[in-house]
Motif scaffolding. Structure first.
Motif, PDB file in Angstrom:
ATOM      1  N   ASN A 132      -5.391   2.753  -3.673  1.00  0.00           N
ATOM      2  CA  ASN A 132      -4.791   1.507  -3.182  1.00  0.00           C
ATOM      3  C   ASN A 132      -3.329   1.381  -3.600  1.00  0.00           C
ATOM      4  O   ASN A 132      -2.490   0.924  -2.820  1.00  0.00           O
ATOM      5  CB  ASN A 132      -5.579   0.300  -3.683  1.00  0.00           C
ATOM      6  CG  ASN A 132      -6.906   0.147  -2.981  1.00  0.00           C
ATOM      7  OD1 ASN A 132      -7.150   0.757  -1.937  1.00  0.00           O
ATOM      8  ND2 ASN A 132      -7.785  -0.638  -3.555  1.00  0.00           N
ATOM      9  N   HIS A 135      -1.380   3.705  -1.426  1.00  0.00           N
ATOM     10  CA  HIS A 135      -1.280   3.142  -0.076  1.00  0.00           C
ATOM     11  C   HIS A 135      -0.241   2.014  -0.038  1.00  0.00           C
ATOM     12  O   HIS A 135       0.571   1.939   0.887  1.00  0.00           O
ATOM     13  CB  HIS A 135      -2.647   2.644   0.382  1.00  0.00           C
ATOM     14  CG  HIS A 135      -2.629   1.979   1.713  1.00  0.00           C
ATOM     15  ND1 HIS A 135      -2.433   2.670   2.883  1.00  0.00           N
ATOM     16  CD2 HIS A 135      -2.753   0.676   2.062  1.00  0.00           C
ATOM     17  CE1 HIS A 135      -2.449   1.821   3.896  1.00  0.00           C
ATOM     18  NE2 HIS A 135      -2.640   0.608   3.424  1.00  0.00           N
ATOM     19  N   SER A 136      -0.262   1.138  -1.053  1.00  0.00           N
ATOM     20  CA  SER A 136       0.713   0.040  -1.104  1.00  0.00           C
ATOM     21  C   SER A 136       2.136   0.570  -1.208  1.00  0.00           C
ATOM     22  O   SER A 136       3.052   0.043  -0.576  1.00  0.00           O
ATOM     23  CB  SER A 136       0.418  -0.867  -2.293  1.00  0.00           C
ATOM     24  OG  SER A 136      -0.815  -1.488  -2.147  1.00  0.00           O
ATOM     25  N   ARG A 137       2.323   1.626  -2.009  1.00  0.00           N
ATOM     26  CA  ARG A 137       3.648   2.225  -2.139  1.00  0.00           C
ATOM     27  C   ARG A 137       4.110   2.811  -0.806  1.00  0.00           C
ATOM     28  O   ARG A 137       5.257   2.638  -0.399  1.00  0.00           O
ATOM     29  CB  ARG A 137       3.615   3.322  -3.212  1.00  0.00           C
ATOM     30  CG  ARG A 137       4.973   3.894  -3.532  1.00  0.00           C
ATOM     31  CD  ARG A 137       4.877   5.109  -4.411  1.00  0.00           C
ATOM     32  NE  ARG A 137       4.216   6.163  -3.661  1.00  0.00           N
ATOM     33  CZ  ARG A 137       3.358   7.038  -4.170  1.00  0.00           C
ATOM     34  NH1 ARG A 137       3.020   6.972  -5.430  1.00  0.00           N
ATOM     35  NH2 ARG A 137       2.827   7.979  -3.413  1.00  0.00           N
ATOM     36  N   ASP A 138       3.186   3.490  -0.080  1.00  0.00           N
ATOM     37  CA  ASP A 138       3.535   4.061   1.227  1.00  0.00           C
ATOM     38  C   ASP A 138       3.881   2.973   2.240  1.00  0.00           C
ATOM     39  O   ASP A 138       4.825   3.118   3.015  1.00  0.00           O
ATOM     40  CB  ASP A 138       2.389   4.921   1.758  1.00  0.00           C
ATOM     41  CG  ASP A 138       2.180   6.184   0.945  1.00  0.00           C
ATOM     42  OD1 ASP A 138       3.094   6.548   0.170  1.00  0.00           O
ATOM     43  OD2 ASP A 138       1.103   6.800   1.082  1.00  0.00           O
ATOM     44  N   VAL A 139       3.122   1.876   2.224  1.00  0.00           N
ATOM     45  CA  VAL A 139       3.401   0.756   3.137  1.00  0.00           C
ATOM     46  C   VAL A 139       4.774   0.166   2.830  1.00  0.00           C
ATOM     47  O   VAL A 139       5.553  -0.130   3.739  1.00  0.00           O
ATOM     48  CB  VAL A 139       2.294  -0.315   3.033  1.00  0.00           C
ATOM     49  CG1 VAL A 139       2.709  -1.603   3.708  1.00  0.00           C
ATOM     50  CG2 VAL A 139       1.005   0.200   3.633  1.00  0.00           C
ATOM     51  N   GLN A 140       5.076   0.022   1.537  1.00  0.00           N
ATOM     52  CA  GLN A 140       6.387  -0.520   1.148  1.00  0.00           C
ATOM     53  C   GLN A 140       7.509   0.396   1.611  1.00  0.00           C
ATOM     54  O   GLN A 140       8.545  -0.079   2.103  1.00  0.00           O
ATOM     55  CB  GLN A 140       6.434  -0.717  -0.371  1.00  0.00           C
ATOM     56  CG  GLN A 140       7.674  -1.415  -0.853  1.00  0.00           C
ATOM     57  CD  GLN A 140       7.779  -2.843  -0.352  1.00  0.00           C
ATOM     58  OE1 GLN A 140       6.788  -3.484  -0.038  1.00  0.00           O
ATOM     59  NE2 GLN A 140       8.986  -3.346  -0.243  1.00  0.00           N
ATOM     60  N   LYS A 141       7.326   1.707   1.477  1.00  0.00           N
ATOM     61  CA  LYS A 141       8.341   2.658   1.947  1.00  0.00           C
ATOM     62  C   LYS A 141       8.547   2.537   3.448  1.00  0.00           C
ATOM     63  O   LYS A 141       9.681   2.557   3.936  1.00  0.00           O
ATOM     64  CB  LYS A 141       7.922   4.093   1.609  1.00  0.00           C
ATOM     65  CG  LYS A 141       8.180   4.500   0.197  1.00  0.00           C
ATOM     66  CD  LYS A 141       7.787   5.962   0.017  1.00  0.00           C
ATOM     67  CE  LYS A 141       7.945   6.414  -1.401  1.00  0.00           C
ATOM     68  NZ  LYS A 141       7.479   7.796  -1.606  1.00  0.00           N
ATOM     69  N   ARG A 142       7.430   2.426   4.206  1.00  0.00           N
ATOM     70  CA  ARG A 142       7.548   2.292   5.665  1.00  0.00           C
ATOM     71  C   ARG A 142       8.253   1.000   6.044  1.00  0.00           C
ATOM     72  O   ARG A 142       9.058   0.976   6.968  1.00  0.00           O
ATOM     73  CB  ARG A 142       6.161   2.363   6.308  1.00  0.00           C
ATOM     74  CG  ARG A 142       5.588   3.756   6.381  1.00  0.00           C
ATOM     75  CD  ARG A 142       4.401   3.835   7.330  1.00  0.00           C
ATOM     76  NE  ARG A 142       3.302   2.982   6.953  1.00  0.00           N
ATOM     77  CZ  ARG A 142       2.307   3.339   6.129  1.00  0.00           C
ATOM     78  NH1 ARG A 142       2.295   4.533   5.599  1.00  0.00           N
ATOM     79  NH2 ARG A 142       1.341   2.502   5.837  1.00  0.00           N
ATOM     80  N   ARG A 143       7.976  -0.081   5.328  1.00  0.00           N
ATOM     81  CA  ARG A 143       8.641  -1.359   5.622  1.00  0.00           C
ATOM     82  C   ARG A 143      10.145  -1.260   5.372  1.00  0.00           C
ATOM     83  O   ARG A 143      10.942  -1.762   6.163  1.00  0.00           O
ATOM     84  CB  ARG A 143       8.045  -2.471   4.762  1.00  0.00           C
ATOM     85  CG  ARG A 143       6.717  -2.954   5.246  1.00  0.00           C
ATOM     86  CD  ARG A 143       6.205  -4.091   4.424  1.00  0.00           C
ATOM     87  NE  ARG A 143       4.900  -4.520   4.929  1.00  0.00           N
ATOM     88  CZ  ARG A 143       4.022  -5.195   4.220  1.00  0.00           C
ATOM     89  NH1 ARG A 143       4.302  -5.536   2.986  1.00  0.00           N
ATOM     90  NH2 ARG A 143       2.862  -5.526   4.743  1.00  0.00           N
TER      91      ARG A 143
END
Length: 196
Positions: A132, A135-143
């Motif tokens: 998790n 995943h949160s780090r990847d979502v933050q990078k994409r944002r």
């Protein structure tokens, strides 16, 4: 009165066990419980006979079940004293406080026993927590990447391909996209060719 609380405790733990079995399946729940029993047994051997903390170790099997339930179903509400609604995640935090206090104020041997007795929870949920967090780090990078590539604030949203006017020049100006994919103000919108 004590027997009523004991029956409510047993009923609650059966409910927790059924919910975990529905979520995980019988094999995974049994594995979780057996690992908890093994951890508590090892912790009891570490502490030896005569330690008062060793008497509470069997409670950690059910505590680990409750923590698993609170992790999987944090927003489920239970009613304390039959009329006070409380989310399970808050109960788990309240239940964790005395364990943390015991951990912080006890000897190294008791700390090791506490860790070992709750190791089944760590083994089951640490990989999920790591996943998790990743995943949160990847979502933050994409944002951040999306925000960096998005339209700048000072750039207009619409611009006529002919006169180059935008909605900033005239807020009442209307724009359309023609068949060629270009955007035009209504005044310069190409007229469809009528074949006779």
């Amino acid at each position: 009165l004590q027997s009523v609380f004991f029956l409510l405790y047993v009923w609650f733990m059966i409910w927790v066990g059924n919910a975990l079995e529905n979520a995980w399946g019988a094999f995974r729940l049994t594995l979780y419980y057996v690992l908890g029993m093994a951890g508590v047994t090892i912790a009891a051997f570490l502490l030896g006979a005569g330690q008062s903390e060793g008497n509470n170790l069997p409670l950690f099997i059910n505590a680990s079940l409750f923590f698993a339930f609170a992790t999987l179903f944090p927003n489920v509400q239970v009613y304390l004293l039959l009329f006070i609604p409380v989310k399970v995640k808050w109960l788990a935090i309240i239940f964790l406080l005395p364990i943390l206090y015991t951990f912080l104020t006890s000897s190294l041997l008791i700390k090791a026993a506490l860790i070992i007795s709750l190791l089944n929870y760590v083994l089951f949920f640490a990989p999920i927590a790591v996943s998790n967090a990743r995943h949160s780090r990847d979502v933050q990078k994409r944002r951040l990447k999306f925000a960096a590539g998005s339209v700048p604030v000072d750039e207009p949203l619409h611009r006529c391909a002919v006169c180059k006017r935008s909605e900033r020049d005239d807020p009442e100006l209307e724009f359309r996209v023609a068949r060629d994919g270009e955007e035009y103000c209504v005044e310069h919108l190409p007229r469809p060719v009528v074949k006779s």
